[in-house]
Design a protein around this motif. Structure first.
Motif, PDB file in Angstrom:
ATOM      1  N   PRO A 179       1.255  -0.831   2.290  1.00 17.59           N
ATOM      2  CA  PRO A 179       1.080   0.317   1.389  1.00 17.59           C
ATOM      3  C   PRO A 179       1.996   1.503   1.685  1.00 17.59           C
ATOM      4  N   HIS A 180       2.808   1.412   2.721  1.00 16.36           N
ATOM      5  CA  HIS A 180       3.653   2.529   3.158  1.00 16.36           C
ATOM      6  C   HIS A 180       5.115   2.131   2.976  1.00 16.36           C
ATOM      7  N   PRO A 181       5.758   2.552   1.875  1.00 22.65           N
ATOM      8  CA  PRO A 181       7.088   2.016   1.514  1.00 22.65           C
ATOM      9  C   PRO A 181       8.135   2.097   2.617  1.00 22.65           C
ATOM     10  N   TRP A 182       8.232   3.230   3.319  1.00 19.66           N
ATOM     11  CA  TRP A 182       9.268   3.315   4.340  1.00 19.66           C
ATOM     12  C   TRP A 182       8.992   2.315   5.449  1.00 19.66           C
ATOM     13  N   PHE A 183       7.753   2.262   5.918  1.00 20.55           N
ATOM     14  CA  PHE A 183       7.418   1.328   6.998  1.00 20.55           C
ATOM     15  C   PHE A 183       7.554  -0.117   6.536  1.00 20.55           C
ATOM     16  N   ARG A 184       7.175  -0.394   5.316  1.00 24.02           N
ATOM     17  CA  ARG A 184       7.313  -1.763   4.796  1.00 24.02           C
ATOM     18  C   ARG A 184       8.772  -2.200   4.868  1.00 24.02           C
ATOM     19  N   ALA A 185       9.689  -1.322   4.454  1.00 19.85           N
ATOM     20  CA  ALA A 185      11.117  -1.660   4.472  1.00 19.85           C
ATOM     21  C   ALA A 185      11.632  -1.793   5.901  1.00 19.85           C
ATOM     22  N   TRP A 186      11.192  -0.873   6.777  1.00 17.00           N
ATOM     23  CA  TRP A 186      11.674  -0.936   8.162  1.00 17.00           C
ATOM     24  C   TRP A 186      11.228  -2.236   8.825  1.00 17.00           C
ATOM     25  N   TYR A 187       9.958  -2.570   8.666  1.00 16.09           N
ATOM     26  CA  TYR A 187       9.455  -3.790   9.309  1.00 16.09           C
ATOM     27  C   TYR A 187      10.072  -5.049   8.705  1.00 16.09           C
ATOM     28  N   ALA A 188      10.431  -5.012   7.433  1.00 12.42           N
ATOM     29  CA  ALA A 188      11.111  -6.164   6.833  1.00 12.42           C
ATOM     30  C   ALA A 188      12.470  -6.372   7.504  1.00 12.42           C
ATOM     31  N   ALA A 189      13.192  -5.271   7.728  1.00 13.96           N
ATOM     32  CA  ALA A 189      14.493  -5.375   8.406  1.00 13.96           C
ATOM     33  C   ALA A 189      14.306  -5.833   9.854  1.00 13.96           C
ATOM     34  N   TRP A 190      13.281  -5.312  10.512  1.00  6.87           N
ATOM     35  CA  TRP A 190      13.000  -5.711  11.892  1.00  6.87           C
ATOM     36  C   TRP A 190      12.650  -7.198  11.964  1.00  6.87           C
TER      37      TRP A 190
END
Length: 198
Positions: A179-190
């Motif tokens: 539900p948290h767009p910035w964290f969702r994107a960061w964790y996808a890259a991680w």
């Protein structure tokens, strides 16, 4: 994948915040950093770095990465391990920083592991991570930032720990990030960066 390891000291963090123009109350945060230093004392991270660096990394993730400015969230990020890892109590946190900060710290504090060996400890840890699914979004942000600090340099940890922590993060933390767009994107890259650990 962006790495957040620039804020090794409160002076650096405060200067960066001021230069960014972000509406962040550095007086309150400075008090929180002072309390964290007092409570954590000379504790070190597994890498040998002063423990405060982990707390400042979590703060850096929230401010520079996710753009969070809410005072309670940022203060709780700095204090998120004091109840778990120091003699400080929830009452101590509340007395100095208020009920909202104390509640957020309480949500992200892992309960003491029961006796009974490794399986019991792993079960308690899993229960704690599952419970975060019921946490308020602000507490989840604190946990997500905490875990970013812990996993952004996962390659520095022993190989068996890397695999276990990667799997745990996929299972419990990535759903919290949805539900948290910035964290969702960061964790996808991680996740992509460390996909070899699967």
């Amino acid at each position: 994948m962006e790495v957040f390891t620039r804020w090794h000291s409160w002076d650096t963090a405060r200067a960066d915040i001021a230069a960014s123009g972000a509406p962040v109350d550095t007086d309150v945060l400075g008090a929180a950093v002072g309390a964290a230093l007092r409570w954590h004392g000379d504790q070190r991270r597994p890498t040998g770095a002063p423990y405060v660096e982990h707390l400042l990394e979590a703060l850096e993730v929230l401010v520079r990465g996710a753009g969070v400015t809410a005072p309670a969230v940022l203060t709780a990020a700095v204090l998120h391990d004091v109840v778990e890892d120091t003699p400080a109590t929830p009452a101590d946190v509340e007395a100095e920083f208020g009920a909202e900060v104390a509640e957020l710290v309480d949500w992200v504090t892992k309960p003491p592991a029961p006796g009974g060996g490794r399986q019991a400890k792993r079960g308690a840890r899993a229960a704690y991570l599952r419970r975060l699914g019921d946490a308020p979004p602000e507490a989840v942000q604190v946990k997500l930032a905490d875990r970013v600090s812990n996993v952004q340099t996962l390659h520095r940890m022993p190989p068996d720990f890397q695999r276990r922590y990667y799997a745990e993060t996929l299972t419990y933390i990535l759903p919290l990030a949805e539900p948290h767009p910035w964290f969702r994107a960061w964790y996808a890259a991680w996740r992509t960066e460390y996909a070899h650990l699967l």
